[in-house]
Design an enzyme around this catalytic site. Sequence first.
Site, PDB file in Angstrom:
ATOM      1  N   GLU A  93       0.804  -1.226   0.000  1.00 58.61           N
ATOM      2  CA  GLU A  93       0.000   0.000   0.000  1.00 58.61           C
ATOM      3  C   GLU A  93       0.838   1.277   0.000  1.00 58.61           C
ATOM      4  OE1 GLU A  93      -2.813  -0.427   3.208  1.00 58.61           O
ATOM      5  OE2 GLU A  93      -3.552  -2.346   2.443  1.00 58.61           O
ATOM      6  N   ASN A  95       2.200  -4.484  -3.485  1.00 60.79           N
ATOM      7  CA  ASN A  95       0.818  -4.906  -3.253  1.00 60.79           C
ATOM      8  C   ASN A  95      -0.007  -3.708  -2.817  1.00 60.79           C
ATOM      9  OD1 ASN A  95      -1.087  -7.207  -2.911  1.00 60.79           O
ATOM     10  ND2 ASN A  95      -1.037  -6.649  -0.740  1.00 60.79           N
ATOM     11  N   HIS A 116     -10.261  -6.308  -2.432  1.00 56.53           N
ATOM     12  CA  HIS A 116     -11.285  -6.219  -1.385  1.00 56.53           C
ATOM     13  C   HIS A 116     -12.494  -5.540  -2.049  1.00 56.53           C
ATOM     14  CE1 HIS A 116      -8.626  -7.595   1.737  1.00 56.53           C
ATOM     15  NE2 HIS A 116      -7.752  -6.633   1.492  1.00 56.53           N
ATOM     16  N   GLU A 159      -5.760 -10.668  -1.953  1.00 56.61           N
ATOM     17  CA  GLU A 159      -6.533 -10.551  -0.703  1.00 56.61           C
ATOM     18  C   GLU A 159      -8.029 -10.540  -0.995  1.00 56.61           C
ATOM     19  OE1 GLU A 159      -5.166  -7.391   1.873  1.00 56.61           O
ATOM     20  OE2 GLU A 159      -3.089  -7.571   1.180  1.00 56.61           O
ATOM     21  N   ASP A 161     -11.796 -10.708  -1.132  1.00 60.75           N
ATOM     22  CA  ASP A 161     -13.062 -10.952  -0.435  1.00 60.75           C
ATOM     23  C   ASP A 161     -14.109 -10.038  -1.053  1.00 60.75           C
ATOM     24  OD1 ASP A 161     -12.455  -8.451   0.823  1.00 60.75           O
ATOM     25  OD2 ASP A 161     -11.677  -9.462   2.596  1.00 60.75           O
TER      26      ASP A 161
END
Length: 446
Positions: A155, A196, A232, A260, A262
Amino acid sequence: MFRRLTATAALLAAVLTPALAGPASAADAPLRDLADARGVYLGTAVTGGKLTEAYADTAAAQFDSVTPGNEMKWGSVEPVRGQYSWTGADRIVDFAEAHGQEVRGHTLVWHSQLPSWVSNGTWTPDALRTVMTDHVTTEVSRYQGRVDHWDVVNEPLNEDGTLRRSVFGATLGESYIADAFRAARAADPAAKLYVNDYSTDGIGAKSDGMYALVQRLLAQGVPIDGVGFQAHLILGQVPSTMEANLRRFADLGVDVAITELDIRMTLPATEAKLAQQKADYAAVTRACLAVTRCAGLTVWGFTDSDSWIPDFFPGEGAATPYDENLNPKPARAGIAEALAPVTPPGPAGCTATYTVQSQWGGGFTGQVTVRNTAAAPLTGWQVAWEYPAGQRITQAWNATVAQTGTAVTATNLSYNGTVPAGGSVTFGFNASWTGTNPPPATLTCS
């Protein structure tokens, strides 16, 4: 290190046999087997303290890669300067090795979950650079040969694609990213090194900023191997440009991965919401499969009981492929269906299944299984398909393979033309690809 192996004949049989039996049995196959047969990994974030009983059993059976959710972050492993705690990280790495899984190390340099001595320190540029590279070197060296992929820098960007003014960005500028990657490469030359971030999944300001950052790093000779897209996502909002976005990064010469994943919804979950979530998980999986350099996908926790979403988004949740009781949700079936081998029915009681066994830059090895679904023996067979992205057959075995343009035909040899009822034969080939390597849409068998 448990690096990805090419699918063995036994693995292919385990995957292809249920796939030929029908959609229901294909959906029941372990996700890790389906992913491996498609040449990608399917991973999950895990919590080390929960790796017992049914939670551990599901993580081991369904996923071939694990990511420590918190156990490798700076605040966890070096809460006091120079004093390291490896218990949680060791537990997850040991678990992965015991179950033939890869490990995705997460994360070495991040503005969040830092120990207070880093985040609240007063640093000169030289001092902070030394502290950061020492930390990277120590952690990567400890797991040299045991961690397959590292999220080296996590990030680094703001929503508009500019550099985040974290303690690292504010003190060192963008140079800290290159320094972290070089330290990681020196500590483990074999590990794949990623940057990432979130909200970079589709084409937009932040992903444009990441694209430009990767271009600059490559131009400087920084050893960056891949870009991670956290994904996400919100129900019904999978970016329409996700595949194109992954592809443009891959075209820079780096790997890409969904790291990641979801997909959260406003609670309570309903049948309609779960059906949409299934479609969304399938769409993300297909986007990865469509891009040759997409190494794999990781879900950020496989069960709702281990999801971060409710704590950060009150009133939202149900974001993972399994419910709180470890029962598979429709989302799990969406992943499985997207990963299922291409097995279109053929005429004359004959089916053909196409799989990629291994893949590398510019080339791949494929295999086709021909199955006789009729009551009488086959006395000769031919399989035909069209390549969608200009792939070229360069070598074949157990069949005579001819290609004209994008059209490929494969015909039996003298020793394998007769296939008994219910029986099967396989043939293989090497081929080249440029840009992408999607499978044929259909195969015909006669």
